[in-house]
Design an enzyme around this catalytic site. Structure first.
Site, PDB file in Angstrom:
ATOM      1  N   SER A  70     -86.407  79.537 -17.392  1.00 19.12           N
ATOM      2  CA  SER A  70     -85.559  78.557 -16.705  1.00 19.12           C
ATOM      3  C   SER A  70     -84.285  78.192 -17.466  1.00 19.12           C
ATOM      4  CB  SER A  70     -86.342  77.283 -16.388  1.00 19.12           C
ATOM      5  OG  SER A  70     -86.578  76.526 -17.550  1.00 19.12           O
ATOM      6  N   LYS A 107     -85.008  71.305 -20.496  1.00 22.71           N
ATOM      7  CA  LYS A 107     -83.932  71.361 -19.494  1.00 22.71           C
ATOM      8  C   LYS A 107     -82.699  70.649 -20.046  1.00 22.71           C
ATOM      9  CE  LYS A 107     -86.437  73.096 -16.031  1.00 22.71           C
ATOM     10  NZ  LYS A 107     -87.438  73.760 -16.836  1.00 22.71           N
TER      11      LYS A 107
END
Length: 149
Positions: A70, A107
């Protein structure tokens, strides 16, 4: 630098740094040319400790190994080792390790007047809007990434 496994989750495995008592690796203080080679007689040899270079706050620093894709756009690939400092303040655009609804994730933080989002760096993954319904903690800020080549 030896590490002790603290916790393994689906996305990250956490380690505590164990600084070595050795003298460190040899450091050639010349700069390594990515173009034309430089004469070998110009280098100065000394010792360097990666513990000292990468760990600024020993009590608040942890390592975690990335699992997944990701964050590939930010240069964080599967199996990379992250250096995480829990003493740093989270802020807009920092890359953070977060605990979200029972799982750890890494993230980019997106913070504005409308709220907080966790932004992946891969278009195949969704942006996550954090709401009061989430069990959410910003666990630490990523300061460095260690890669194998």
């Amino acid at each position: 630098m030896k590490n002790t496994l603290l916790h393994k989750s689906k996305n990250l495995s956490f380690f505590t740094p164990k600084p070595s008592n050795g003298l460190g690796a040899i450091f050639l203080d010349t700069g390594i040319s990515a173009g034309f080679p430089s004469p070998a007689e110009d280098f100065k040899e000394e010792r360097i400790s990666l513990d000292n270079e990468l760990v600024k706050n020993k009590e608040a620093t942890f390592f975690a190994r990335v699992s997944g894709q990701s964050m590939i756009g930010a240069g964080l690939d599967d199996s990379d080792l992250l250096v995480i400092d829990r003493s740093l303040e989270p802020s807009h655009n920092k890359i953070a390790v977060c605990f979200l609804d029972g799982e750890f994730t890494v993230k980019r933080l997106k913070i504005d007047k409308e709220g907080l989002w966790l932004q992946p760096e891969n278009p195949n993954y969704p942006i996550i809007k954090i709401t009061e319904d989430n069990d959410f903690i910003i666990w630490g800020i990523v300061t460095n990434v260690i890669k194998k080549v």
